[in-house]
Design a protein around this motif. Structure first.
Motif, PDB file in Angstrom:
ATOM      1  N   GLN A   1      -4.111   2.889  -1.493  1.00  0.00           N
ATOM      2  CA  GLN A   1      -3.370   2.067  -0.536  1.00  0.00           C
ATOM      3  C   GLN A   1      -3.507   2.627   0.874  1.00  0.00           C
ATOM      4  O   GLN A   1      -3.673   1.879   1.838  1.00  0.00           O
ATOM      5  CB  GLN A   1      -1.892   1.997  -0.940  1.00  0.00           C
ATOM      6  N   ARG A   2      -3.475   3.944   1.005  1.00  0.00           N
ATOM      7  CA  ARG A   2      -3.619   4.567   2.323  1.00  0.00           C
ATOM      8  C   ARG A   2      -5.001   4.308   2.909  1.00  0.00           C
ATOM      9  O   ARG A   2      -5.168   4.201   4.120  1.00  0.00           O
ATOM     10  CB  ARG A   2      -3.354   6.070   2.217  1.00  0.00           C
ATOM     11  N   LEU A   3      -6.006   4.185   2.049  1.00  0.00           N
ATOM     12  CA  LEU A   3      -7.346   3.856   2.525  1.00  0.00           C
ATOM     13  C   LEU A   3      -7.437   2.405   2.969  1.00  0.00           C
ATOM     14  O   LEU A   3      -8.060   2.079   3.974  1.00  0.00           O
ATOM     15  CB  LEU A   3      -8.376   4.083   1.420  1.00  0.00           C
ATOM     16  N   LEU A   4      -6.804   1.524   2.198  1.00  0.00           N
ATOM     17  CA  LEU A   4      -7.002   0.096   2.398  1.00  0.00           C
ATOM     18  C   LEU A   4      -6.132  -0.499   3.494  1.00  0.00           C
ATOM     19  O   LEU A   4      -6.291  -1.665   3.837  1.00  0.00           O
ATOM     20  CB  LEU A   4      -6.759  -0.651   1.082  1.00  0.00           C
ATOM     21  N   VAL A   5      -5.199   0.290   4.044  1.00  0.00           N
ATOM     22  CA  VAL A   5      -4.394  -0.238   5.143  1.00  0.00           C
ATOM     23  C   VAL A   5      -5.056   0.013   6.490  1.00  0.00           C
ATOM     24  O   VAL A   5      -4.553  -0.418   7.522  1.00  0.00           O
ATOM     25  CB  VAL A   5      -2.974   0.376   5.154  1.00  0.00           C
ATOM     26  N   ALA A   6      -6.194   0.693   6.478  1.00  0.00           N
ATOM     27  CA  ALA A   6      -6.905   0.936   7.733  1.00  0.00           C
ATOM     28  C   ALA A   6      -7.338  -0.388   8.355  1.00  0.00           C
ATOM     29  O   ALA A   6      -7.617  -1.359   7.664  1.00  0.00           O
ATOM     30  CB  ALA A   6      -8.133   1.812   7.474  1.00  0.00           C
ATOM     31  N   GLU A   7      -7.367  -0.419   9.675  1.00  0.00           N
ATOM     32  CA  GLU A   7      -7.734  -1.650  10.372  1.00  0.00           C
ATOM     33  C   GLU A   7      -9.177  -2.026  10.050  1.00  0.00           C
ATOM     34  O   GLU A   7     -10.103  -1.246  10.256  1.00  0.00           O
ATOM     35  CB  GLU A   7      -7.593  -1.450  11.880  1.00  0.00           C
ATOM     36  N   PRO A   8      -9.419  -3.236   9.520  1.00  0.00           N
ATOM     37  CA  PRO A   8     -10.786  -3.622   9.167  1.00  0.00           C
ATOM     38  C   PRO A   8     -11.665  -3.813  10.395  1.00  0.00           C
ATOM     39  O   PRO A   8     -11.189  -4.147  11.472  1.00  0.00           O
ATOM     40  CB  PRO A   8     -10.580  -4.949   8.418  1.00  0.00           C
ATOM     41  N   LYS A   9     -12.954  -3.598  10.205  1.00  0.00           N
ATOM     42  CA  LYS A   9     -13.931  -3.772  11.274  1.00  0.00           C
ATOM     43  C   LYS A   9     -14.622  -5.125  11.124  1.00  0.00           C
ATOM     44  O   LYS A   9     -14.855  -5.597  10.020  1.00  0.00           O
ATOM     45  CB  LYS A   9     -14.982  -2.651  11.218  1.00  0.00           C
TER      46      LYS A   9
END
Length: 230
Positions: free
Chosen positions: A134-142
């Motif tokens: 979850q911590r990885l996937l909440v990063a702002e997408p490019k």
């Protein structure tokens, strides 16, 4: 009887490294081929001994466990790297996820859990807890366009992997053979330029292709990590 899993231990804490040697060596299906204490030693031992799994600490005198994973995938791409850390930051988790390692494990885990994780790592399954993913996937997408877009079926496979499904569980859910699912996984890795399922999930999240459904992960019949937290 199948050959034992060949495991290389990498840790600069000599006492902890010896503890891992004893714990893993006590498992009937494992053989610790060597214990080394830095990235350079890991690279040399991997090239010489061709282990199935490299169990590496993250913080090493001459680099990190992610550096070990990047080097191992060049020297022995068939080997799986599992990284151990103390209390990982989001930066460490992202570094591990994008290094080609199959997963991450905290040093607070019990020895039996580490042994079980090494077995899972050897299969290439993802070893990340739901909270870590979850911590990885909440990063702002490019906003990036792939040279070769993922197909609808490949996106289905990727979402199942992100939500913790194993190869067998994902193939059952999709009604396809495990061989077909593995072929989809290889296509996903190639298109995303990834070297492991975990790296593919991290890259897909960075590109905004997937999000993590925590409820689906909790319902998953076979999580990528049998050791998943929460």
């Amino acid at each position: 009887m199948s050959a034992p899993l060949r495991v290389l231990v990498v840790d600069d804490e000599r006492l902890f490294a010896e503890l891992m040697r004893v714990a893993l060596g006590s498992a009937q299906d494992m053989q610790v081929v060597d214990v080394v204490h830095d990235v350079a030693g890991a690279v040399a031992a991997t090239a010489r001994l061709r282990p199935d799994v490299v169990l590496s600490d993250y913080h090493l005198p001459d680099g990190t466990g992610a550096d070990v994973a990047r080097s191992v995938r060049r020297a022995a791409p068939e080997a799986s790297v599992l990284v151990l850390t103390g209390d990982p930051s989001s930066t460490v988790l992202a570094d591990v996820a994008r290094s080609g390692a199959v997963g991450h494990l905290t040093k607070s885990r019990g020895l039996d859990e580490v042994v079980a994780a090494v077995r899972v790592a050897a299969t290439g399954e993802i070893l990340f807890s739901p909270s870590e993913l979850q911590r990885l996937l909440v990063a702002e997408p490019k906003d990036v366009v792939l040279d070769e877009p993922l197909t609808a079926r490949e996106l289905e496979v990727l979402r199942l992997l992100a939500n913790g499904s194993s190869t067998s569980a994902a193939s059952t859910l999709l009604g396809i053979s495990t061989a077909t699912l593995r072929a989809h996984v290889q296509a996903i890795l190639r298109k995303l330029g990834a070297h492991s399922r975990l790296e593919a999930v991290a890259e897909a999240a960075r590109l905004g292709l997937i999000t993590l459904d925590m409820r689906a992960r909790d319902r998953s019949p076979a999580r990528g990590s049998a050791l998943a937290e929460g």
